[in-house]
Design an enzyme around this catalytic site. Structure first.
Site, PDB file in Angstrom:
ATOM      1  N   GLU A  20       2.971  -5.558   8.050  1.00  0.00           N
ATOM      2  CA  GLU A  20       2.136  -4.472   8.559  1.00  0.00           C
ATOM      3  C   GLU A  20       2.263  -4.226  10.060  1.00  0.00           C
ATOM      4  OE1 GLU A  20       0.148  -5.658   4.699  1.00  0.00           O
ATOM      5  OE2 GLU A  20       1.220  -6.650   6.323  1.00  0.00           O
ATOM      6  N   GLU A  31      -0.701  -9.551  -0.505  1.00  0.00           N
ATOM      7  CA  GLU A  31      -2.135  -9.840  -0.450  1.00  0.00           C
ATOM      8  C   GLU A  31      -2.731  -9.942  -1.851  1.00  0.00           C
ATOM      9  OE1 GLU A  31      -4.119  -8.059   3.450  1.00  0.00           O
ATOM     10  OE2 GLU A  31      -2.874  -6.548   2.456  1.00  0.00           O
ATOM     11  N   GLY A  36       0.435  -5.194   0.957  1.00  0.00           N
ATOM     12  CA  GLY A  36      -0.652  -5.283  -0.014  1.00  0.00           C
ATOM     13  C   GLY A  36      -0.249  -5.992  -1.289  1.00  0.00           C
ATOM     14  N   ALA A  60       0.827  -1.206   0.000  1.00  0.00           N
ATOM     15  CA  ALA A  60       0.000   0.000   0.000  1.00  0.00           C
ATOM     16  C   ALA A  60       0.862   1.258   0.000  1.00  0.00           C
ATOM     17  CB  ALA A  60      -0.916  -0.004   1.218  1.00  0.00           C
TER      18      ALA A  60
END
Length: 719
Positions: free
Chosen positions: A141, A111, A108, A59
């Site tokens: 994270e 993911e 991310g 992200a």
């Protein structure tokens, strides 16, 4: 059959998105490309990939800095494609989707790969081999105070099992290609970087229904250490217990910096006890709560950005403490003009604990030749032995191969008791005794010995003036002199203070040292030149106050002071830290500062009348020889049979010794923990403001990084 390739961040290099971060523009671009591909009947399968060396770093963390209580921001975000939506759309695709992982897949990015039906790592043996050797997959994270928020806590355990998912998520540790394959995180490692070969993988995937590969439809395996269990929750609870027993510091409580870790465990419990959709709701709730309400998370994200901001320094600008030499002005890219590491000759002067640790740092980083000098042959032998023990320890821990360690010791490391060995060095780091005459004598000799006029002459001084050290070298070479202050132990500590002399160091040299530091995988903070620079200058009032507390009060002990500071989450209390660093080092620094009494009993010349000063720390070294852990006695006693000689044991001798230095006006009041914290930390904070005011540090966040990486301040506490 047509295979459509979706590039994260687009097909061309984007200077604003070098790591293929999944910001809102990139998410929208991927979403649009995906929808077009799904509507195009001629496209039968999809490949998602990135621009090396990143598949996607995850992200755009800057999006997490918005005010989550701002209704305008909230309305705007509703119109954006979220990463959750993008991942769900990829997984729900009726056409098979293959993630071709050709670089780092973190957060991310990982993911996104988890949502694809197949995951392959591109292990190129050709031009891109330098990138693939660095391929890692992970969900880091928790290191910024969050949990995976786009299905990571729900999809990962369904793929690799609760035990391995817990390990990856709560520690934030990433895995390499072979480990990813072994644990089932990826389906294959393909020896190519040719997209045509990848497309053949996608064509093969068309033979199977995508629905059979949707992770959301799977259940986490019910095994723990190979043993079958009744439920997924039982697996998770067993894994948590195992990890807590073996790595207690990595599973902190919520109150002790573990907000995100405990939330991650809750999210994994949801994966074990709920269906996928319910688990996603719980993951989203936990993620949103951390983002909006966790002070620990805000502190960790501050550190994330502060670490990246240390490189944005005053570099070539003319400021009070950054000397600009117009003859040495060069473009930023010129700072990389140091030869390739494998071709460089690095010299380290001094084979003591610090010098040996610095040598190890250069050896680990892959420098071609590392020369180690010490005038004392016995000291040189001890240094080489220490280096050998450290490198062999790396082998035992699996950090490097025995062959590589042997090569470094036999061929790369070149010990010598003649300073002329530094003749052809590109970089010399002096790590000798902390004495101005000693350091000046060494630099005078190096000025005559080192042949390259462009060689960097760097001092590991922790307190002394870089300008004064540089003053003894020839004028034309002074611009290549700087401080490179490593923190002890140098082979472990990440921090380096890059000290820029006011009348010496050129901006070009400062840049070169910054890149040199980065090549060692260390965090370099550029600071101005003054006594103690930033870290140790702030430490002077901190350590002085710890002694004053003992002499100002009758009821407060050494252990009381350390305990109060340890309760903040700091790695070491002030007395513990002093014992570890060596109380004799502090004594030498105070001597150099002109504060210690001389042999005649005369107070140091810089101890001004009325100055608040106690001789307790001086006399414990001179009279009692209590130098710290290395001598098995300092502020505390140490026993080799107890905690390997590192566990502090309250000392009766010191209790009696302190009583002799207690002031007549000493208060019988025993200080509370809060009072101790305020007395210890307020002088340090005050000195930090002075440092900023004087321009010694560029910005407050630079001081934060110095104290987090150099002195063990807990990132989660805030700064």
């Amino acid at each position: 059959m047509t295979v459509q390739v979706l590039y994260i961040g687009g097909t061309t290099n984007n200077s604003k998105n070098k790591v293929n971060a999944l910001g809102k523009e990139t998410r929208q671009q991927l979403w649009n490309a995906l929808q077009e591909a799904l509507l195009d009947a001629s496209i039968t399968s999809l490949v998602v990939t990135g621009r090396p060396p990143f598949f996607s770093a995850g992200a755009d963390i800057s999006e997490f800095l918005v005010d989550h209580h701002d209704s305008n921001e909230e309305d705007a975000s509703k119109n954006e494609v979220s990463l959750v939506q993008l991942c769900d759309a990829l997984e729900a695709s009726p056409k098979p989707v293959v993630a071709a992982i050709n670089g780092m897949a973190l957060g991310g990015g990982c993911e996104l790969a988890l949502a694809c039906h197949y995951r392959i790592i591109l292990n190129s043996t050709k031009s891109n081999a330098n990138h693939t050797s660095k391929i890692q997959m992970g969900l880091p994270e928790t290191q910024i105070g969050l949990i995976p928020g786009a299905g990571g806590t729900q999809r990962l355990p369904r793929l690799v099992g609760m035990e391995q998912a817990l390990q990856m998520i709560v520690t934030g540790q990433s895995v390499g290609p072979q480990q990813a394959l072994h644990m089932g995180l990826v389906d294959a490692i393909v020896n190519t970087n040719n997209m045509e070969d990848v497309q053949r993988w996608a064509e093969w995937a068309e033979l199977f229904l995508p629905r059979t590969r949707q992770t959301c439809l799977q259940s986490p395996p019910k095994t723990h250490h190979g043993r079958k269990t009744e439920t997924e929750l039982e697996v998770l609870e067993a894994a948590v217990q195992t990890m807590s027993m073996s790595m207690s510091m990595k599973l902190p409580t919520a109150a002790w910096g573990g907000d995100a870790v405990q939330a991650a465990i809750q999210a994994l419990k949801a994966a074990a006890t709920m269906d996928f959709d319910e688990g996603m709701v719980e993951e989203g709730r936990l993620f949103t709560h951390l983002l909006a309400h966790s002070a620990q998370g805000r502190a960790r994200r501050h550190v994330f950005f502060a670490e990246r901001a240390v490189h944005k320094t005053r570099r070539g600008t003319n400021t009070n403490h950054m000397h600009t030499n117009t003859n040495n002005k060069k473009k930023d890219s010129d700072a990389r003009l140091l030869a390739p590491k494998q071709e460089m000759v690095v010299g380290v002067v001094g084979a003591g604990t610090m010098g040996s640790g610095i040598a190890v740092s250069f050896l680990r980083a892959g420098y071609g030749t590392v020369r180690l000098y010490d005038s004392n042959p016995d000291g040189l032998k001890r240094g080489v032995s220490l280096i050998s023990n450290i490198l062999n320890g790396d082998v035992k821990k699996g950090r490097q191969t025995a062959i590589r360690a042997k090569h470094m010791l036999d061929h790369v490391l070149q010990p010598s008791s003649s300073l002329t060995c530094m003749k052809d060095c590109h970089v010399v780091v002096e790590a000798a005794f902390e004495s101005m005459p000693v350091k000046q004598a060494i630099f005078q000799q190096l000025d005559q010995i080192v042949t390259s006029p462009h060689a960097l002459l760097l001092s590991n001084t922790s307190t002394l003036s870089v300008d004064e050290i540089a003053s003894v070298v020839s004028p034309q070479r002074r611009s290549q002199v700087a401080g490179m202050h490593f923190f002890s132990p140098a082979h472990l500590m990440k921090l380096v203070e890059i000290v820029v002399g006011f009348n010496s160091t050129s901006p070009h040299t400062a840049l070169q040292v910054s890149h040199l530091t980065k090549s060692l995988s260390k965090v370099g903070v550029t600071v101005g030149n003054c006594e103690g620079f930033v870290g140790n200058r702030m430490l002077f009032p901190y350590t002085a106050e710890m002694c004053h507390i003992l002499t100002d009060t009758t009821g407060t002990t050494i252990s009381d002071v350390d305990s109060a500071i340890l309760q903040l989450g700091v790695a070491l209390g002030p007395f513990m830290m002093s014992d570890l660093a060596g109380n004799d080092i502090g004594y030498m620094i105070r001597t150099e500062k002109g504060l210690v009494r001389d042999k005649t009993g005369q107070a140091g010349p810089h101890r001004t009348p009325g100055m608040r000063y106690t001789e307790l720390a001086d006399d414990m070294v001179v009279q009692l020889g209590r130098v710290g852990q290395k001598g098995l006695k300092g502020w505390y006693d140490y026993d080799p049979a107890v905690g390997k000689g590192r566990k502090p044991i309250p000392s009766k001798e010191m209790t009696q010794f302190i009583a002799k230095y207690r002031l007549e006006t000493a208060s019988p009041h025993k200080l509370s923990s809060q009072e101790i914290v305020e007395r210890i930390l307020f002088p340090l904070v005050n000195e930090g403001f002075k440092i900023l005011e004087e321009g010694i540090a560029d910005k407050p966040s630079d001081i934060d990084i110095i104290y987090i990486y150099g002195y063990g301040w807990p990132a989660w506490q805030g700064t």
